[in-house]
Motif scaffolding. Structure first.
Motif, PDB file in Angstrom:
ATOM      1  N   LEU A  98       8.639   2.863   2.940  1.00 18.83           N
ATOM      2  CA  LEU A  98       8.105   3.241   4.251  1.00 18.83           C
ATOM      3  C   LEU A  98       6.579   3.166   4.262  1.00 18.83           C
ATOM      4  O   LEU A  98       5.979   2.724   5.252  1.00 18.83           O
ATOM      5  N   TRP A  99       5.937   3.574   3.173  1.00 17.88           N
ATOM      6  CA  TRP A  99       4.485   3.480   3.067  1.00 17.88           C
ATOM      7  C   TRP A  99       4.059   2.009   3.137  1.00 17.88           C
ATOM      8  O   TRP A  99       3.123   1.658   3.852  1.00 17.88           O
ATOM      9  N   GLY A 100       4.767   1.145   2.408  1.00 19.90           N
ATOM     10  CA  GLY A 100       4.473  -0.289   2.467  1.00 19.90           C
ATOM     11  C   GLY A 100       4.632  -0.842   3.871  1.00 19.90           C
ATOM     12  O   GLY A 100       3.826  -1.661   4.331  1.00 19.90           O
ATOM     13  N   GLY A 101       5.651  -0.384   4.575  1.00 23.32           N
ATOM     14  CA  GLY A 101       5.847  -0.813   5.955  1.00 23.32           C
ATOM     15  C   GLY A 101       4.703  -0.402   6.860  1.00 23.32           C
ATOM     16  O   GLY A 101       4.278  -1.159   7.744  1.00 23.32           O
ATOM     17  N   VAL A 102       4.182   0.789   6.625  1.00 24.06           N
ATOM     18  CA  VAL A 102       3.034   1.255   7.407  1.00 24.06           C
ATOM     19  C   VAL A 102       1.816   0.377   7.137  1.00 24.06           C
ATOM     20  O   VAL A 102       1.117  -0.051   8.056  1.00 24.06           O
ATOM     21  N   PHE A 115      -3.235  -2.996   5.704  1.00 20.17           N
ATOM     22  CA  PHE A 115      -3.598  -1.880   4.836  1.00 20.17           C
ATOM     23  C   PHE A 115      -4.547  -0.889   5.527  1.00 20.17           C
ATOM     24  O   PHE A 115      -5.118  -0.031   4.877  1.00 20.17           O
ATOM     25  N   GLY A 116      -4.752  -1.043   6.826  1.00 18.10           N
ATOM     26  CA  GLY A 116      -5.680  -0.179   7.544  1.00 18.10           C
ATOM     27  C   GLY A 116      -7.131  -0.522   7.280  1.00 18.10           C
ATOM     28  O   GLY A 116      -8.028   0.250   7.625  1.00 18.10           O
ATOM     29  N   LEU A 117      -7.386  -1.683   6.683  1.00 15.96           N
ATOM     30  CA  LEU A 117      -8.748  -2.037   6.289  1.00 15.96           C
ATOM     31  C   LEU A 117      -9.666  -2.312   7.472  1.00 15.96           C
ATOM     32  O   LEU A 117     -10.889  -2.332   7.304  1.00 15.96           O
ATOM     33  N   GLY A 118      -9.086  -2.491   8.665  1.00 12.40           N
ATOM     34  CA  GLY A 118      -9.915  -2.598   9.861  1.00 12.40           C
ATOM     35  C   GLY A 118     -10.613  -1.278  10.175  1.00 12.40           C
ATOM     36  O   GLY A 118     -11.640  -1.257  10.851  1.00 12.40           O
ATOM     37  N   GLN A 122     -10.162   4.015   3.046  1.00 16.57           N
ATOM     38  CA  GLN A 122      -9.591   5.363   2.949  1.00 16.57           C
ATOM     39  C   GLN A 122      -8.209   5.440   3.583  1.00 16.57           C
ATOM     40  O   GLN A 122      -7.452   6.381   3.334  1.00 16.57           O
ATOM     41  N   MET A 123      -7.852   4.433   4.374  1.00 14.93           N
ATOM     42  CA  MET A 123      -6.545   4.437   5.027  1.00 14.93           C
ATOM     43  C   MET A 123      -5.403   4.259   4.020  1.00 14.93           C
ATOM     44  O   MET A 123      -4.294   4.726   4.262  1.00 14.93           O
ATOM     45  N   ILE A 124      -5.668   3.599   2.894  1.00 17.37           N
ATOM     46  CA  ILE A 124      -4.605   3.353   1.922  1.00 17.37           C
ATOM     47  C   ILE A 124      -4.164   4.662   1.265  1.00 17.37           C
ATOM     48  O   ILE A 124      -2.997   5.040   1.386  1.00 17.37           O
ATOM     49  N   PRO A 125      -5.053   5.404   0.604  1.00 19.45           N
ATOM     50  CA  PRO A 125      -4.589   6.680   0.050  1.00 19.45           C
ATOM     51  C   PRO A 125      -4.280   7.701   1.146  1.00 19.45           C
ATOM     52  O   PRO A 125      -3.388   8.533   0.989  1.00 19.45           O
ATOM     53  N   HIS A 131       3.419  10.088   3.253  1.00 12.68           N
ATOM     54  CA  HIS A 131       4.669   9.531   2.743  1.00 12.68           C
ATOM     55  C   HIS A 131       5.118  10.248   1.471  1.00 12.68           C
ATOM     56  O   HIS A 131       6.311  10.429   1.234  1.00 12.68           O
ATOM     57  N   PHE A 132       4.166  10.671   0.668  1.00  9.74           N
ATOM     58  CA  PHE A 132       4.487  11.497  -0.492  1.00  9.74           C
ATOM     59  C   PHE A 132       5.102  12.815  -0.035  1.00  9.74           C
ATOM     60  O   PHE A 132       6.119  13.271  -0.562  1.00  9.74           O
ATOM     61  N   LEU A 133       4.486  13.445   0.975  1.00  9.19           N
ATOM     62  CA  LEU A 133       5.009  14.711   1.497  1.00  9.19           C
ATOM     63  C   LEU A 133       6.377  14.522   2.135  1.00  9.19           C
ATOM     64  O   LEU A 133       7.256  15.377   1.984  1.00  9.19           O
TER      65      LEU A 133
END
Length: 147
Positions: A98-102, A115-118, A122-125, A131-133
């Motif tokens: 699911l994290w990969g899909g995001v 990866f949210g790089l736009g 900081q979007m990656i972690p 998703h960890f939670l």
């Protein structure tokens, strides 16, 4: 697969949905606190960003919370009901998928780039933590929820 096979695999739909709603509420509370404290790296709550992208206009926060609840409840219930793999390892795999899909689908769709790089690295972690939670809450509730 037959209904008997599904009964052997996992929980009932009612149990899966109930656990999913609890996971959705817990993750929403953490996310809201992170957003209000400024700890969240997102320009806006991701579920609200997705809902606004679909609608093509600004929407109120409750719509984002509804999208979040449906998304989290749906994945939780589907996993708990239908997955032939159960337990912590399977939940870790689900959370990572699911994290990969995001990172690869959701962020580009809402305009935040791969990866949210736009928005920034900081979007990656920052997107890993919810998703960890999700996985932690799903695993814990699945363990303590009566069958």
């Amino acid at each position: 697969m037959s209904e008997e096979t599904f009964k052997e695999l996992g929980r009932s739909w009612g149990q899966g949905i109930s656990i999913g709603i609890c996971v959705a509420v817990l993750t929403a509370v953490v996310s809201i606190l992170a957003n209000r404290s400024g700890m969240a790296p997102f320009p806006q709550p991701p579920a609200l960003a997705f809902a606004e992208t679909l609608a093509g206009r600004e929407l109120p926060m409750p719509v984002g919370l509804l999208f979040h609840t449906v998304y989290v409840t749906g994945w939780s219930a589907l996993f708990l009901r239908c997955s032939p793999w159960q337990g912590a390892g399977a939940i870790v795999v689900l959370s990572l998928l699911l994290w990969g899909g995001v990172l690869l689908v959701f962020f580009p769709v809402v305009g935040w780039g791969f990866f949210g790089l736009g928005v920034g690295p900081q979007m990656i972690p920052g997107s890993f933590v919810p998703h960890f939670l999700f996985g932690l809450f799903l695993w814990g509730l699945d363990r303590v929820w009566p069958r």
